[in-house]
Scaffold this motif. Structure first.
Motif, short mmCIF file in Angstrom:
data_model
loop_
_atom_site.label_atom_id
_atom_site.label_comp_id
_atom_site.label_asym_id
_atom_site.label_seq_id
_atom_site.Cartn_x
_atom_site.Cartn_y
_atom_site.Cartn_z
N VAL A 264 -2.89 5.88 5.05
CA VAL A 264 -1.85 5.60 4.06
C VAL A 264 -1.27 6.92 3.56
O VAL A 264 -0.04 7.09 3.50
CB VAL A 264 -2.39 4.76 2.89
N ALA A 265 -2.13 7.87 3.22
CA ALA A 265 -1.67 9.18 2.72
C ALA A 265 -0.84 9.91 3.77
O ALA A 265 0.19 10.52 3.45
CB ALA A 265 -2.86 10.03 2.29
N ARG B 268 2.62 8.31 3.96
CA ARG B 268 3.41 8.68 2.77
C ARG B 268 3.91 10.12 2.88
O ARG B 268 5.08 10.40 2.58
CB ARG B 268 2.56 8.55 1.51
N LEU C 151 0.83 -1.22 0.00
CA LEU C 151 0.00 0.00 0.00
C LEU C 151 0.86 1.26 0.00
O LEU C 151 0.52 2.25 -0.64
CB LEU C 151 -0.93 0.02 1.22
N SER D 11 -7.47 5.15 3.45
CA SER D 11 -6.76 6.07 2.56
C SER D 11 -6.08 7.20 3.32
O SER D 11 -4.97 7.59 3.00
CB SER D 11 -7.71 6.67 1.52
N ASP E 123 0.54 3.30 -5.86
CA ASP E 123 -0.42 4.39 -5.86
C ASP E 123 -1.82 3.80 -5.99
O ASP E 123 -2.32 3.58 -7.08
CB ASP E 123 -0.12 5.33 -7.04
N VAL E 124 -2.42 3.49 -4.85
CA VAL E 124 -3.73 2.85 -4.82
C VAL E 124 -4.76 3.84 -4.32
O VAL E 124 -4.54 4.54 -3.33
CB VAL E 124 -3.70 1.60 -3.90
N GLU E 125 -5.88 3.92 -4.98
CA GLU E 125 -6.98 4.80 -4.57
C GLU E 125 -8.10 3.99 -3.94
O GLU E 125 -8.16 2.77 -4.10
CB GLU E 125 -7.53 5.55 -5.80
N ASN E 126 -9.00 4.66 -3.22
CA ASN E 126 -10.22 4.04 -2.68
C ASN E 126 -9.90 2.82 -1.83
O ASN E 126 -10.18 1.69 -2.20
CB ASN E 126 -11.18 3.68 -3.81
N LEU E 127 -9.30 3.06 -0.67
CA LEU E 127 -8.85 1.97 0.19
C LEU E 127 -9.80 1.69 1.35
O LEU E 127 -9.38 1.28 2.42
CB LEU E 127 -7.45 2.31 0.73
N ASN E 128 -11.09 1.92 1.15
CA ASN E 128 -12.11 1.59 2.15
C ASN E 128 -11.81 2.15 3.53
O ASN E 128 -11.76 1.42 4.51
CB ASN E 128 -12.30 0.07 2.24
#
Length: 157
Positions: A83-84, A87, A68, A80, A72-77
């Motif tokens: 994770v953001a 990062r 993760l 997000s 670059d993964v979007e819409n992580l239930n």
């Protein structure tokens, strides 16, 4: 302690020689293992930033979290934001490497995770390693090995 379930997390910061710098543990009421990993990572990143760590190797036993952070993964239930945040905070450290390790490779962290699950307060920073962690650190320095049968998950020491 269940996934999801009552849990705790923890980690430690070592210097380039593998020596203890600081450790930490967090009590987490009810969460999935991925959320716990991200919360504890966030704590560790913040601690490294406050220590002005110039280079960081992050070792996580949760391969999913490593992926993760690297992809670059979007819409992580709902995760997000965590994770953001991780990062973004990692960008404050000049040199960062994120890698997967097996749980058996970091028994010191495992002890701090268990300690987090039993904390009365939300978060604790350890200036010195607790006795049980100090014992494991000494085993690391002595070159003790732990072998893991990845296929079955059995551990031999």
């Amino acid at each position: 302690m269940g996934n999801p379930g009552m849990d705790g997390g923890g980690g430690l910061i070592r210097n380039e020689s593998g020596e203890w710098v600081k450790g930490y543990a967090r009590a987490i009421d009810y969460a999935t293992s991925v959320v716990v990993e991200l919360w504890v990572l966030k704590d560790g990143i913040q601690l490294c930033i406050s220590l002005k760590v110039p280079a960081l190797v992050v070792e996580l036993d949760a391969k999913l979290v490593v992926d993760l952070l690297k992809k670059d993964v979007e819409n992580l239930n709902g995760i997000s934001v965590l994770v953001a945040n991780c990062r973004e905070r990692l960008k404050e450290i000049p040199l960062v490497c994120i890698q997967h390790c097996y749980r058996e490779a970091n028994k010191c962290t495992d002890v701090l995770v268990r300690r987090g699950a039993t904390l009365k307060q939300d978060f604790t920073i350890f200036m010195h390693p607790p006795f049980d962690v100090a014992f494991l650190l000494n085993l690391d320095f002595a070159g003790s090995c732990y072998f893991c049968d990845v296929a079955s998950g059995l551990e031999v020491s």
